[in-house]
Every structure is written in structure tokens, then in C-alpha cells.
Design an enzyme around this catalytic site. Structure first.
Site: not given
Length: 369
Positions: A207, A302
């Protein structure tokens, strides 16, 4: 797709009404469970409240009837057996604080997913708030659905992943957690411990770097398929380096973490001689468009809740993570945020300076007192 049948119908709370929360709540309701849906704001609930259902399209089709849609945590988790936390990991602390006064013995909390050290952070919050209820805190390695909300009470499920490990603090209770959720989710399998689920967090690999390395296209508001077009051969070389560093830190903890390429096979049955090939062949990623901004959970979740704890563990155990460090630094610069100081560092989690032995014992855990 035919619906799974289950003899036992449970009362379940799904906390979070975003893409994932709508998918999970709708699917569980479609399977016949009594589902309470919680969101801290009213806006994402009005469609569900109005229709009383969540419409699901894609790999699962139908209308799931929701028992209760509410902004009251007390109402949402009252009398439920399973508490499914389906929010970005940077909201786990807030969720723990809100549910702490209302928890009762024998409830099972599952973070979907925990990202890295989610269950540990959750336990620390409940301990700080002197929660006496004997609950089980667990985390999934990844989120079971690839999904996107398509309306106020509509969600499209692109893919349901095949095999997702789940582990709990107090590792001896993992079989109990699995036996409960596999009544309706056969995709969940027992994980070894919460350190293994934490370090097999593949969102950390894909990500943030995909966002940063495609930031020009994202900020130009261009439609492109995030995984299939964003992961070019050169970009994927960076993902491989992040992946290698993640695996090395896990090894320093005594954990054998699977590679991102192995994970794609396990979760999606996608194969390839290289990570690039495996990502390209994954039909589960087909149609998933890139985000429209860098202020998204792929960055804001993330980086602080996946990459930061991995790099912080590496620093403590003297494992270099130069590529991960670079992604944290670039992401912080791009979003004008110090993800390191705000993230799940060993210091912020209260576990800095612990030996590998003590860290592993932490995963075994004891019930809250």
C-alpha cells in the site's frame, strides 16, 4: 456464489461502516446472523437505517438485513458474542477506549486486520483502563474481502480471500476463536501467534509504496488500476526490497514470515515466478482503482501501524530496514505528518527494550486483571 449455511446463528457486532464494514456486516446478515453495525458518525449509517439492509453485489449477491445500526458503542456490543473491528488500524486505540466500559466476560474481539501489533496495542489500552472483563483479543492477518462501497447501503465484493490466519493474545485460545468463526467463515485458519499475523501483514508491502511511487498519477486524479497498473516492473522491485526487510525483522523475532509472493498464492491462488507476475495474474485485484488522494488509509494507516512498528522492531533488534525507513520518511514529508512519532513504535507500545524471549511471552499473554 452460493451462500454458506450454518446451524448456529450468532449475535455479532461489526464496528465500522466503511468499505470493509459494510461488506462484512452485509454478508454476515445474509448468512442469517443478527448483526449490529456501529459507526462513530451518523452519515455512513443513514442509508442502512433507511433501508434496514445492505445490498451486496459481486462474489456474493443479496440483501443482508441489519438488526441495528447505531453510533452507540454500548448498544452495539450489548449481548454480542463476537465483536468484529473493521476500521483502519489508526482507529484501534479509539475503539478500545470506547468499548472498554461495556465489555463483558467471554466476548471475542477480532481486529480485521490488526496490521502490525494491533492486538498488543488493544490489550495495552484495556489494561490501562483497568478492564476486568475476561475477553479474548485477536487479530486477522489480512481483511477477508476486497471490497468497495458503491452507495450509502451498497457494497461490491470483488473477491473473498481463501486463507486468512487469525491469532489471539493468550495463544492457547486460538483454537476457541477459530472454532467460533469457522462456523460461517471457513476461510479463517489458526495462526501461530500475534507476532506472526503482525509480520505477515502484506498491506505494509503493497500500500504505502504503491501510493508514493504513483503519487503523480494519484494527484492528477487519473483513473488507473492500483495493483495491476500501479505495480510496474520497476515499482515492484521496491516492493520486493520492503518485503525482504519485513521478513528479516520477523526472523530476528524467531518468526518465519511468508513472502508477499507466497501470500498472493495463499490468499488468492495467484502464481508467478516473480512478485510482479503474481500481482498481474491476481484476478482479485482486477477493477480496484487507485485512491484519489494521498490522505488515505494506505498511507495514514499502513505507514504508522505497519511500517513504523516493523522498522522500530528492527532498530531494537539491530536489523537494518533502509527501504522501509525511506518509505516512512517520504510518506511523512508528502502528508506533512510525523508518522514515526505518531506510530506504533516499541516506545509508544510500552515494549521497548524487551528481550526476544519477553516479546514472545507477551504473545502468550494473560487475561486482563
Amino acid at each position: 456464489m452460493p451462500q454458506s449455511s450454518t446451524k448456529t446463528k450468532l449475535k455479532i457486532a461489526v464496528l465500522g461502516a466503511g468499505h470493509g464494514g459494510l461488506a462484512m456486516a452485509g454478508h454476515l446478515a445474509l448468512m442469517g446472523h443478527k448483526v449490529n453495525l456501529f459507526n462513530r458518525g451518523e452519515e455512513r449509517l443513514w442509508g442502512v437505517k433507511s433501508s434496514g439492509t445492505i445490498e451486496i453485489t459481486g462474489e456474493v449477491e443479496g440483501f443482508g438485513k441489519i438488526n441495528l445500526a447505531t453510533t452507540s458503542m454500548k448498544e452495539a456490543i450489548n449481548g454480542v458474542e463476537l465483536i468484529m473491528v473493521v476500521v483502519p488500524a489508526n482507529a484501534h486505540r479509539w475503539m478500545a477506549e470506547q468499548m472498554a466500559p461495556h465489555l463483558v466476560d467471554d466476548q471475542i474481539i477480532i481486529l480485521h486486520p490488526g496490521r502490525t501489533y494491533g492486538a498488543i496495542e488493544f490489550k495495552q489500552v484495556l489494561n490501562r483502563m483497568n478492564v476486568s472483563a475476561n475477553v479474548i483479543i485477536s487479530e486477522a492477518q489480512t481483511f477477508i474481502y476486497a471490497s468497495r462501497a458503491t452507495g450509502p447501503s451498497q457494497v461490491h465484493i470483488f473477491r473473498i480471500k481463501h486463507s486468512i490466519p487469525v491469532a489471539s493474545i493468550r495463544a492457547h485460545l486460538i483454537p476457541h476463536v477459530i472454532s467460533k468463526i469457522r462456523q460461517f467463515y471457513p476461510q479463517f485458519v489458526p495462526g501461530d501467534n500475534v507476532f506472526k499475523t503482525s509480520f505477515e501483514n502484506i498491506g505494509s508491502v503493497f500500500h504505502p509504496a504503491l501510493c508514493i511511487l504513483n503519487s503523480g498519477w494519484i494527484e492528477h486524479d487519473v483513473d488507473f488500476q492500483f495493483y495491476h497498473e500501479g505495480a510496474t516492473p520497476s515499482v515492484t522491485k521496491v516492493l520486493v526490497k520492503i518485503d525482504e526487510e519485513r521478513v528479516k525483522v520477523a526472523e530476528a523475532l524467531g518468526i518465519r514470515a511468508i513472502s508477499a509472493r507466497q501470500w498472493l498464492y495463499m490468499a488468492y491462488s495467484s502464481t508467478g515466478d516473480t512478485l510482479y507476475e503474481a500481482m498481474k495474474k491476481n484476478i482479485g485485484y482486477r477493477g480496484i482503482l487507485a485512491p484519489r488522494s494521498l490522505k488515505v488509509r494506505y498511507m495514514e494507516e499502513d505507514i504508522p501501524c505497519s511500517l513504523v512498528p516493523m522498522a522500530s522492531t528492527g532498530k531494537m533488534l539491530k536489523v537494518d530496514t533502509p527501504t522501509i525507513d525511506a518509505v516512512i520518511h517520504m510518506g511523512s514529508q508528502m502528508n506533512d505528518t510525523d508518522y514515526w512519532s505518531n506510530g506504533r513504535t516499541m516506545e509508544n507500545l510500552g515494549i521497548a527494550g524487551m528481550s526476544v524471549r519477553d516479546l514472545r511471552l507477551l504473545a502468550i499473554g494473560e487475561p486482563s486483571k
